[in-house]
Design a protein around this motif. Structure first.
Motif, short mmCIF file in Angstrom:
data_model
loop_
_atom_site.label_atom_id
_atom_site.label_comp_id
_atom_site.label_asym_id
_atom_site.label_seq_id
_atom_site.Cartn_x
_atom_site.Cartn_y
_atom_site.Cartn_z
N TYR A 194 0.82 -1.22 0.00
CA TYR A 194 0.00 0.00 0.00
C TYR A 194 0.85 1.27 0.00
N MET A 195 2.17 1.14 0.24
CA MET A 195 3.03 2.31 0.24
C MET A 195 3.03 2.97 -1.13
N GLY A 196 2.68 4.21 -1.20
CA GLY A 196 2.67 4.91 -2.48
C GLY A 196 1.38 4.76 -3.25
N ASP A 197 0.45 3.94 -2.75
CA ASP A 197 -0.83 3.76 -3.43
C ASP A 197 -1.65 5.04 -3.27
N LEU A 198 -1.93 5.70 -4.38
CA LEU A 198 -2.62 6.99 -4.34
C LEU A 198 -4.02 6.88 -3.74
N ARG A 199 -4.62 5.68 -3.83
CA ARG A 199 -5.96 5.50 -3.27
C ARG A 199 -5.97 5.64 -1.76
N MET A 200 -4.82 5.39 -1.12
CA MET A 200 -4.75 5.48 0.34
C MET A 200 -4.93 6.92 0.82
N LEU A 201 -4.76 7.89 -0.10
CA LEU A 201 -4.90 9.29 0.27
C LEU A 201 -6.36 9.71 0.40
N PHE A 202 -7.26 9.05 -0.39
CA PHE A 202 -8.64 9.52 -0.36
C PHE A 202 -9.68 8.43 -0.54
N ALA A 203 -9.26 7.20 -0.91
CA ALA A 203 -10.26 6.19 -1.25
C ALA A 203 -10.06 4.87 -0.52
N GLU A 204 -9.32 4.89 0.59
CA GLU A 204 -9.15 3.68 1.37
C GLU A 204 -9.27 3.99 2.85
N ASP A 205 -9.75 3.03 3.61
CA ASP A 205 -9.85 3.12 5.06
C ASP A 205 -8.45 3.33 5.64
N LYS A 206 -8.27 4.37 6.44
CA LYS A 206 -6.95 4.65 7.01
C LYS A 206 -6.51 3.57 7.99
N ASN A 207 -7.46 2.77 8.46
CA ASN A 207 -7.14 1.67 9.37
C ASN A 207 -7.10 0.32 8.65
N LYS A 208 -6.97 0.36 7.33
CA LYS A 208 -7.06 -0.85 6.51
C LYS A 208 -6.06 -1.92 6.95
N VAL A 209 -4.80 -1.55 7.09
CA VAL A 209 -3.77 -2.53 7.45
C VAL A 209 -4.05 -3.14 8.82
N LYS A 210 -4.37 -2.31 9.78
CA LYS A 210 -4.66 -2.79 11.14
C LYS A 210 -5.83 -3.76 11.14
N LYS A 211 -6.87 -3.43 10.38
CA LYS A 211 -8.05 -4.30 10.33
C LYS A 211 -7.74 -5.63 9.66
N ILE A 212 -6.93 -5.59 8.60
CA ILE A 212 -6.56 -6.82 7.92
C ILE A 212 -5.79 -7.75 8.85
N VAL A 213 -4.79 -7.20 9.53
CA VAL A 213 -3.93 -8.03 10.39
C VAL A 213 -4.70 -8.56 11.59
N GLN A 214 -5.44 -7.71 12.25
CA GLN A 214 -6.18 -8.16 13.43
C GLN A 214 -7.31 -9.11 13.06
N GLY A 215 -7.96 -8.87 11.93
CA GLY A 215 -9.06 -9.72 11.52
C GLY A 215 -8.62 -11.08 11.02
N GLN A 216 -7.37 -11.19 10.54
CA GLN A 216 -6.89 -12.45 9.97
C GLN A 216 -5.57 -12.89 10.62
N PHE A 217 -5.39 -12.54 11.88
CA PHE A 217 -4.10 -12.77 12.53
C PHE A 217 -3.69 -14.24 12.47
N HIS A 218 -4.61 -15.16 12.78
CA HIS A 218 -4.23 -16.57 12.79
C HIS A 218 -3.92 -17.08 11.39
N LEU A 219 -4.49 -16.42 10.35
CA LEU A 219 -4.16 -16.80 8.98
C LEU A 219 -2.76 -16.32 8.61
N PHE A 220 -2.37 -15.13 9.08
CA PHE A 220 -0.99 -14.67 8.89
C PHE A 220 -0.02 -15.61 9.58
N GLN A 221 -0.37 -16.04 10.78
CA GLN A 221 0.50 -16.98 11.51
C GLN A 221 0.69 -18.27 10.72
#
Length: 332
Positions: free
Chosen positions: A177-204
Motif C-alpha cells: 500500500y506504500m505509495g498507493d494513491l488511493r490510500m490518500l482519499f479512497a481507502e480506510d486509514k485503518n485498513k492494514v490494522k483491520k486486515i492483520v487483526q481480523g486475519q491474525f491466525h491466517l498470517f500466523q
C-alpha cells in the motif's frame, strides 16, 4: 497461504471458463465479516487471456462494460489490461447467487513473474496476505514461498531491532500500500490494522514456518511473553542486513546495486558469490523508496484501467464505495 475454506465463496468459478489458478482475497476472508453487501474478490490466472475472454464473452457477456464488448471485445479488453493497466482485467459487480463478486483475470506467466520478481509489485502484494486458493494447477502456492520470504526480508529491513509478531505482519501488509494513491482519499486509514487483526491466525499459518527458518539462521530471536504474544529481536548489523537483502527479488536488488558495497564470499557449494555490505538504515531507505515507486506506478495505472474497463456507472460506483469507507474511517 490458504484462508479459511468456505466452499460457497467459490461458486462463481462454475459459471466461468476453466482457469489455471484461482484464489479469493480480501475482506470476505475475515472470520467475523458478516457484510453481505461487500464484493467477494477473485484473482484468476489463465494461460491466454485473449482466448479466455473470448470464451467468457460467449458465456457471460453481461459481466463486461457494454462499450468494450461493442468496440473491440476480447482484443480491447486484453489491450487495455496490458497497455494501460498492469496486465489484469477486473470485472466488478458481478451478481451470482445473491452475492456480488469482482474477479481479476491475469496471464499466468505475468502472475508468476510478479510473484518471483516483483515486476509490478501488484498481484504479488495480494498474495503476501491470506488468500483462499481454490484452483492451483501450476503449484503457484509453492512458488509463492519465494514471495513470502522476500516480503518478510523487506519488512525486517524496515523494522527496528525489537518488535512484536503483529507489528511484523502489519509491516508486511503495509508494503503493497506504500505509495498507493488511493490510500490518500479512497481507502480506510485503518485498513492494514483491520486486515492483520481480523486475519491474525491466517498470517500466523502463512508465516510461522518462515519465522522458524529465519530464527534458525540466527537472523533474529523469538521469545514469548507472559500473555503468549511473540516478540522478535533482530540483529541489524552488516551481515544480517546483507542476508536479508539477498532474499529480495533481483528487480529490487538491481536498483540498489549501484549503492551497495560488496565482498567476495563462498556459498555452501564452494562457488564464489557476492555478499552485500550495507548498513540497516541505508538498506531501509532504498527498499522503502523502491517499493513506494513500484506501488505508486502500478496502482495509478490499474486505477485508470479500472475506470476505463468498468464503465462510467460501475467505475464511479466502485470509487464511491471506496471513498465512503475512507471518509468513515477518518471521521471516527
Amino acid at each position: 497461504m490458504d484462508g479459511e475454506k468456505r466452499p460457497e465463496l467459490a461458486s462463481l468459478l462454475q459459471t466461468l471458463p476453466p482457469v489455471e489458478f484461482g484464489c479469493i482475497y480480501g475482506s470476505s476472508l475475515h472470520p467475523n465479516n458478516s457484510d453481505k453487501t461487500s464484493m467477494i474478490d477473485y484473482i484468476l490466472g489463465v494461460a491466454d487471456p485473449l482466448e479466455w475472454h473470448a470464451e467468457n464473452l460467449k458465456m457471460n457477456r453481461n459481466h463486461y462494460a457494454s462499450w468494450m464488448v461493442h468496440l473491440g471485445g476480447e482484443r480491447l479488453i486484453t489491450g487495455v489490461a496490458d497497455h494501460i493497466g498492469v496486465g489484469v482485467h477486473f470485472n466488478p459487480f458481478v451478481s451470482h447467487e445473491n452475492q456480488m463478486f469482482k474477479y481479476g483475470v491475469v496471464r499466468t506467466h505475468d502472475l508468476v513473474q510478479d510473484i518471483l520478481e516483483w515486476k509490478r509489485f501488484y498481484l504479488s502484494g495480494r498474495l503476501q496476505k491470506p488468500v483462499n486458493v481454490i484452483v492451483d494447477n501450476l503449484d503457484i502456492e509453492k512458488l509463492n514461498s519465494v514471495n513470502l520470504k522476500a516480503v518478510t526480508s523487506a519488512a525486517l529491513i524496515l523494522l527496528p531491532s525489537k518488535f512484536s509478531e503483529e507489528e511484523l505482519y502489519a509491516k508486511i501488509c503495509s508494503l503493497s500500500y506504500m505509495g498507493d494513491l488511493r490510500m490518500l482519499f479512497a481507502e480506510d486509514k485503518n485498513k492494514v490494522k483491520k486486515i492483520v487483526q481480523g486475519q491474525f491466525h491466517l498470517f500466523q499459518r502463512m508465516y510461522s514456518p518462515l519465522l522458524e527458518e529465519f530464527a534458525a539462521r540466527d537472523l533474529f530471536r523469538l521469545s514469548t511473553s507472559v500473555d503468549k504474544k511473540v516478540n522478535i529481536v533482530q540483529d541489524c548489523g552488516l551481515s544480517t542486513t546483507g542476508s536479508l537483502v539477498s532474499y529480495l527479488p533481483s528487480t529490487v536488488r538491481s536498483k540498489m546495486g549501484i549503492k551497495l558495497g560488496e565482498e567476495k564470499v563462498f556459498d555452501e557449494s564452494g562457488r564464489a558469490a557476492r555478499k552485500v555490505l550495507l548498513k540497516s538504515d541505508e538498506a531501509a531507505y532504498y527498499v522503502r523508496n523502491i517499493l513506494r515507486n513500484k506501488v505508486m506506478v502500478s496502482s495509478a495505472r490499474q486505477a485508470v484501467a479500472g475506470l476505463v474497463t468498468a464503465g462510467a456507472v460501475h467505475g464511479f460506483k466502485y470509487l464511491g464505495n471506496k471513498m465512503h469507507k475512507a471518509w468513515k474511517s477518518w471521521l471516527v
